[in-house]
Design a protein around this motif. Sequence first.
Motif, PDB file in Angstrom:
ATOM      1  N   GLU A  91       0.834  -1.214   0.000  1.00 35.90           N
ATOM      2  CA  GLU A  91       0.000   0.000   0.000  1.00 35.90           C
ATOM      3  C   GLU A  91       0.862   1.255   0.000  1.00 35.90           C
ATOM      4  OE1 GLU A  91      -3.336  -0.398  -0.220  1.00 35.90           O
ATOM      5  OE2 GLU A  91      -2.835  -2.545  -0.290  1.00 35.90           O
ATOM      6  N   LYS A  92       2.191   1.087  -0.244  1.00 31.15           N
ATOM      7  CA  LYS A  92       3.153   2.186  -0.336  1.00 31.15           C
ATOM      8  C   LYS A  92       3.338   2.931   0.987  1.00 31.15           C
ATOM      9  CE  LYS A  92       3.755   1.206  -4.626  1.00 31.15           C
ATOM     10  NZ  LYS A  92       4.965   0.407  -4.990  1.00 31.15           N
ATOM     11  N   VAL A  93       3.165   2.217   2.102  1.00 33.94           N
ATOM     12  CA  VAL A  93       3.428   2.780   3.429  1.00 33.94           C
ATOM     13  C   VAL A  93       4.886   2.470   3.786  1.00 33.94           C
ATOM     14  CG1 VAL A  93       2.874   2.702   5.882  1.00 33.94           C
ATOM     15  CG2 VAL A  93       1.044   2.524   4.176  1.00 33.94           C
ATOM     16  N   ARG A  94       5.683   3.519   4.043  1.00 35.45           N
ATOM     17  CA  ARG A  94       7.084   3.328   4.396  1.00 35.45           C
ATOM     18  C   ARG A  94       7.190   3.029   5.890  1.00 35.45           C
ATOM     19  NH1 ARG A  94      12.004   7.550   2.923  1.00 35.45           N
ATOM     20  NH2 ARG A  94      13.694   6.064   3.180  1.00 35.45           N
ATOM     21  N   TYR A  95       8.050   2.067   6.236  1.00 36.38           N
ATOM     22  CA  TYR A  95       8.200   1.695   7.651  1.00 36.38           C
ATOM     23  C   TYR A  95       9.617   1.217   7.929  1.00 36.38           C
ATOM     24  CZ  TYR A  95       8.125  -3.239   6.345  1.00 36.38           C
ATOM     25  OH  TYR A  95       8.439  -4.458   5.815  1.00 36.38           O
ATOM     26  N   SER A  96       9.991   1.260   9.224  1.00 32.09           N
ATOM     27  CA  SER A  96      11.282   0.760   9.686  1.00 32.09           C
ATOM     28  C   SER A  96      11.032  -0.435  10.592  1.00 32.09           C
ATOM     29  CB  SER A  96      12.034   1.836  10.465  1.00 32.09           C
ATOM     30  OG  SER A  96      13.086   1.260  11.217  1.00 32.09           O
ATOM     31  N   PRO A  97      11.378  -1.648  10.160  1.00 35.16           N
ATOM     32  CA  PRO A  97      11.163  -2.828  11.010  1.00 35.16           C
ATOM     33  C   PRO A  97      11.867  -2.709  12.369  1.00 35.16           C
ATOM     34  CG  PRO A  97      11.789  -3.483   8.785  1.00 35.16           C
ATOM     35  CD  PRO A  97      11.977  -1.997   8.864  1.00 35.16           C
ATOM     36  N   GLN A  98      13.107  -2.204  12.371  1.00 36.32           N
ATOM     37  CA  GLN A  98      13.887  -2.117  13.611  1.00 36.32           C
ATOM     38  C   GLN A  98      13.211  -1.221  14.630  1.00 36.32           C
ATOM     39  OE1 GLN A  98      18.450  -2.003  13.782  1.00 36.32           O
ATOM     40  NE2 GLN A  98      17.894   0.133  14.032  1.00 36.32           N
ATOM     41  N   TYR A  99      12.654  -0.106  14.177  1.00 34.47           N
ATOM     42  CA  TYR A  99      11.979   0.819  15.089  1.00 34.47           C
ATOM     43  C   TYR A  99      10.796   0.135  15.765  1.00 34.47           C
ATOM     44  CZ  TYR A  99       9.165   4.840  16.589  1.00 34.47           C
ATOM     45  OH  TYR A  99       8.416   5.728  17.319  1.00 34.47           O
ATOM     46  N   LEU A 100       9.997  -0.581  14.983  1.00 31.41           N
ATOM     47  CA  LEU A 100       8.819  -1.255  15.533  1.00 31.41           C
ATOM     48  C   LEU A 100       9.229  -2.426  16.429  1.00 31.41           C
ATOM     49  CD1 LEU A 100       6.612  -1.194  12.322  1.00 31.41           C
ATOM     50  CD2 LEU A 100       6.243   0.141  14.396  1.00 31.41           C
ATOM     51  N   GLU A 101      10.286  -3.125  16.047  1.00 31.49           N
ATOM     52  CA  GLU A 101      10.772  -4.240  16.874  1.00 31.49           C
ATOM     53  C   GLU A 101      11.235  -3.744  18.235  1.00 31.49           C
ATOM     54  OE1 GLU A 101      12.184  -6.692  12.895  1.00 31.49           O
ATOM     55  OE2 GLU A 101      13.665  -5.692  14.158  1.00 31.49           O
ATOM     56  N   ASN A 102      11.924  -2.616  18.263  1.00 29.34           N
ATOM     57  CA  ASN A 102      12.363  -2.057  19.544  1.00 29.34           C
ATOM     58  C   ASN A 102      11.190  -1.618  20.400  1.00 29.34           C
ATOM     59  OD1 ASN A 102      15.119  -2.422  19.192  1.00 29.34           O
ATOM     60  ND2 ASN A 102      15.395  -0.479  18.136  1.00 29.34           N
ATOM     61  N   LYS A 103      10.154  -1.106  19.768  1.00 27.76           N
ATOM     62  CA  LYS A 103       8.928  -0.755  20.494  1.00 27.76           C
ATOM     63  C   LYS A 103       8.329  -1.998  21.163  1.00 27.76           C
ATOM     64  CE  LYS A 103       7.687   3.681  19.757  1.00 27.76           C
ATOM     65  NZ  LYS A 103       7.240   4.595  20.837  1.00 27.76           N
ATOM     66  N   LEU A 104       8.260  -3.089  20.405  1.00 29.92           N
ATOM     67  CA  LEU A 104       7.702  -4.325  20.946  1.00 29.92           C
ATOM     68  C   LEU A 104       8.548  -4.864  22.087  1.00 29.92           C
ATOM     69  CD1 LEU A 104       6.741  -6.023  17.561  1.00 29.92           C
ATOM     70  CD2 LEU A 104       5.121  -5.375  19.355  1.00 29.92           C
ATOM     71  N   LYS A 105       9.880  -4.793  21.933  1.00 28.55           N
ATOM     72  CA  LYS A 105      10.775  -5.385  22.934  1.00 28.55           C
ATOM     73  C   LYS A 105      10.866  -4.570  24.226  1.00 28.55           C
ATOM     74  CE  LYS A 105      14.265  -5.822  20.115  1.00 28.55           C
ATOM     75  NZ  LYS A 105      15.642  -6.121  19.659  1.00 28.55           N
ATOM     76  N   PHE A 106      10.263  -3.371  24.243  1.00 31.93           N
ATOM     77  CA  PHE A 106      10.219  -2.644  25.507  1.00 31.93           C
ATOM     78  C   PHE A 106       9.294  -3.345  26.493  1.00 31.93           C
ATOM     79  CE2 PHE A 106       8.632   0.858  28.275  1.00 31.93           C
ATOM     80  CZ  PHE A 106       9.842   1.131  28.887  1.00 31.93           C
ATOM     81  N   SER A 107       8.387  -4.160  25.970  1.00 33.11           N
ATOM     82  CA  SER A 107       7.538  -4.966  26.851  1.00 33.11           C
ATOM     83  C   SER A 107       8.387  -5.967  27.603  1.00 33.11           C
ATOM     84  CB  SER A 107       6.481  -5.710  26.027  1.00 33.11           C
ATOM     85  OG  SER A 107       5.900  -6.751  26.801  1.00 33.11           O
ATOM     86  N   PRO A 108       8.168  -6.134  28.900  1.00 31.54           N
ATOM     87  CA  PRO A 108       8.949  -7.123  29.662  1.00 31.54           C
ATOM     88  C   PRO A 108       8.650  -8.557  29.246  1.00 31.54           C
ATOM     89  CG  PRO A 108       7.181  -6.236  31.011  1.00 31.54           C
ATOM     90  CD  PRO A 108       7.205  -5.423  29.762  1.00 31.54           C
ATOM     91  N   PHE A 109       7.588  -8.743  28.445  1.00 28.52           N
ATOM     92  CA  PHE A 109       7.166 -10.086  28.067  1.00 28.52           C
ATOM     93  C   PHE A 109       7.658 -10.497  26.681  1.00 28.52           C
ATOM     94  CE2 PHE A 109       3.623  -8.238  30.658  1.00 28.52           C
ATOM     95  CZ  PHE A 109       3.943  -8.901  31.829  1.00 28.52           C
ATOM     96  N   ILE A 110       8.302  -9.588  25.960  1.00 31.17           N
ATOM     97  CA  ILE A 110       8.730  -9.875  24.590  1.00 31.17           C
ATOM     98  C   ILE A 110      10.257  -9.827  24.524  1.00 31.17           C
ATOM     99  CG2 ILE A 110       8.676  -9.104  22.182  1.00 31.17           C
ATOM    100  CD1 ILE A 110       5.864  -7.999  22.709  1.00 31.17           C
ATOM    101  N   GLU A 155      -0.071  -6.104  25.104  1.00 31.55           N
ATOM    102  CA  GLU A 155       1.226  -5.453  24.897  1.00 31.55           C
ATOM    103  C   GLU A 155       1.346  -4.904  23.469  1.00 31.55           C
ATOM    104  OE1 GLU A 155       3.733  -5.062  27.428  1.00 31.55           O
ATOM    105  OE2 GLU A 155       1.894  -5.571  28.479  1.00 31.55           O
ATOM    106  N   VAL A 156       0.884  -5.653  22.490  1.00 31.06           N
ATOM    107  CA  VAL A 156       0.931  -5.186  21.102  1.00 31.06           C
ATOM    108  C   VAL A 156      -0.011  -4.005  20.911  1.00 31.06           C
ATOM    109  CG1 VAL A 156       0.521  -5.825  18.683  1.00 31.06           C
ATOM    110  CG2 VAL A 156       1.648  -7.437  20.233  1.00 31.06           C
ATOM    111  N   LYS A 157      -1.142  -4.009  21.613  1.00 34.14           N
ATOM    112  CA  LYS A 157      -2.069  -2.860  21.551  1.00 34.14           C
ATOM    113  C   LYS A 157      -1.385  -1.581  22.029  1.00 34.14           C
ATOM    114  CE  LYS A 157      -6.606  -5.097  21.960  1.00 34.14           C
ATOM    115  NZ  LYS A 157      -7.777  -5.341  22.847  1.00 34.14           N
ATOM    116  N   LYS A 158      -0.570  -1.677  23.087  1.00 32.71           N
ATOM    117  CA  LYS A 158       0.152  -0.501  23.591  1.00 32.71           C
ATOM    118  C   LYS A 158       1.078   0.061  22.513  1.00 32.71           C
ATOM    119  CE  LYS A 158       0.276  -2.172  28.393  1.00 32.71           C
ATOM    120  NZ  LYS A 158       1.160  -2.682  29.479  1.00 32.71           N
ATOM    121  N   VAL A 159       1.770  -0.834  21.801  1.00 32.01           N
ATOM    122  CA  VAL A 159       2.660  -0.391  20.730  1.00 32.01           C
ATOM    123  C   VAL A 159       1.855   0.251  19.607  1.00 32.01           C
ATOM    124  CG1 VAL A 159       4.284  -1.167  18.961  1.00 32.01           C
ATOM    125  CG2 VAL A 159       4.423  -2.097  21.272  1.00 32.01           C
ATOM    126  N   ASN A 160       0.748  -0.365  19.234  1.00 32.88           N
ATOM    127  CA  ASN A 160      -0.077   0.159  18.138  1.00 32.88           C
ATOM    128  C   ASN A 160      -0.621   1.552  18.436  1.00 32.88           C
ATOM    129  OD1 ASN A 160       0.338  -2.057  16.522  1.00 32.88           O
ATOM    130  ND2 ASN A 160      -1.617  -3.047  16.991  1.00 32.88           N
TER     131      ASN A 160
END
Length: 625
Positions: free
Chosen positions: A466-485, A539-544
């Motif tokens: 859909e031509k949405v630009r994204y950074s996988p690393q940025y989102l992965e770091n957001k997810l890993k801030f959760s103590p459960f991931i 936890e994923v909802k918090k990131v979203n």
Amino acid sequence: MKNNILTIPHVLESNSQNYPDEIAMREKKFGIWKIKSWLEVSKEIERVAIALDNKGVKAKNAIGIIGNNTPRWVIAEIASQSLGGIALGLYADALESEIEYLLDLTSCEVVFVEDEEQADKILSLNNLKNQIKLIIYDEEKGMNKYNDKRLISYKKLLDIGNSLIKKNSQKYSDLLNNLSEDDICIFCPTSGTTSKPKLAMISHKNLLNHAKNYLEADPKSSADEYVSVLPLPWIMEQTFAISKWCLSRMKVNFVEEPETMFDDLREIGPTFLLLGPRSWEQIAADIRSKVMDSSFIKRKLFDFFSMLKSKNNSFIVSVLCENFLFRSLKDQIGFSFLKSAATGGAALGPDTFKFFVNMGIPLRQLYGQTEQLGAYTIHRENDVNYESVGIPFNGVKVDIFEPDTEGLGEIIVMNKNCMNGYFGTKVANSNTSNNKWFHTGDAGYFDKSKHLVVVDRVSDLSYTSEKVRYSPQYLENKLKFSPFIAEAAVIGSNKPYLSSIICIRYSVLSKWAELKRVAFTTYSDLASKPDIEELLISEVKKVNKSVPKKQIIKKFVLLYKEFDADDDELTRTKKLRRNYVINKYDEIVEAIYSEKKNIRIDTLINLQDGGKQRIKTELNIINME
């Protein structure tokens, strides 16, 4: 001896003559801290070097070293360099195939091993049986069963060196006089994110001069205490535990076991510490896990003071938070005396970074590459930006190649103290010249304060269909801030939306499950529990909620195993090999982007003891909409 020559053995010899009784290093063995002065370190290096010379080791020979961080590793490395040899560090958890590749590439004939486990790896390399002439082992436990003439104990090597010195006390000085500061002193393996690691050839002069630039940006002295926990084959630990140690004379401490690290930290009280992002993430997760286990009042106090500090950084608020909460927290993890702390090797998420800075830990982000001798940017004191990696060292130029309209482009660097080239490959070395720009392969930009912001690998910056630009690393770091991931691989290139393969943090979730009376047997069993799925959904909802709507994670699965360097999913420095992971789990990826609600798994996984385990399970594809 030429005292003005800039080599690691010469600097160390100078320290032994000028500061003979100062503490150089400590090591904890059987619960007791053992001290070595600069003179004692120098004398041990001399004995090892003389013995190696007697065994036929010559200048430009590669000498392998494998094991955990110990004084013997450092001594073996500098003794090898004293002969004009080149130290080749091997990761302690490396597989036999990785070790064989590097030893074969360098024609290595001599290997220092820590213990029986590492000796087994070298002895099992049948293809190199005629090449490897000498295996020197440190720990003698379990070694009596071997009958291989190549084996010799470290103690025996010292005895040989001692007897030879009695016959010729000038031999070591003669060896040092043959050294040049332009000699290659280490073969340093690159991270191998996209392929097999290459070996960067690094000279004495460049390694020490780069350390001098580092010390200008972050000064250290003989009063500082450093704890060496990151693997010594990594260029950053070489910079800290070898070159900066020699130049600043800071005390280097070696923990007894990785499992006792925090107890040992409390005993030493380090003033400086370097940890990788995965370690900082684990510490943050452990702290939040302990908070969850605490009483209702303690949880509320933690939440209140954490929120207060994040919103108000005034002097009065800082004093209140320090006295009521953060002082005891820092004491429990051995961080009470930290004057400086650093993270590098991969990106640390801004949320985790801010968590520690708010605790009063003077954390700074580093950025660099093996080819550029590790870090060349750092936050300066009182100039910390959670999103950036700071500003370049003196003498290092950093620019953005072909920036777009937003200033984003490939980071390029020119550093006179870079590697001399790659060893034994056909890779062109023209891009590693000290007077040419080196293309890092990382995407980034300069912010308004002239801080460098690293976004991701250029090759990983991508667009959805859909031509949405994204950074996988940025989102992965957001997810890993959760103590459960523990780990996450974000998927979305040429896909209609973003999804993720998530690995749970077993150490935390196993405790959570016990408290909630959730029965489980193994990692894969725990990851499949409905209660765990519900927790991870929250936890994923918090990131979203914290990212633009078009960059939300719409689907995810909880993988039946952790990502592992032995399975090539991570590098030895714990960087995610994202493309490899996505290709390896292509059936799971295909199922995510279908109408399926689950996928059956029947596969074999590798165990740490070399065995295999069959996994039969069903992964739920969790839809966040």
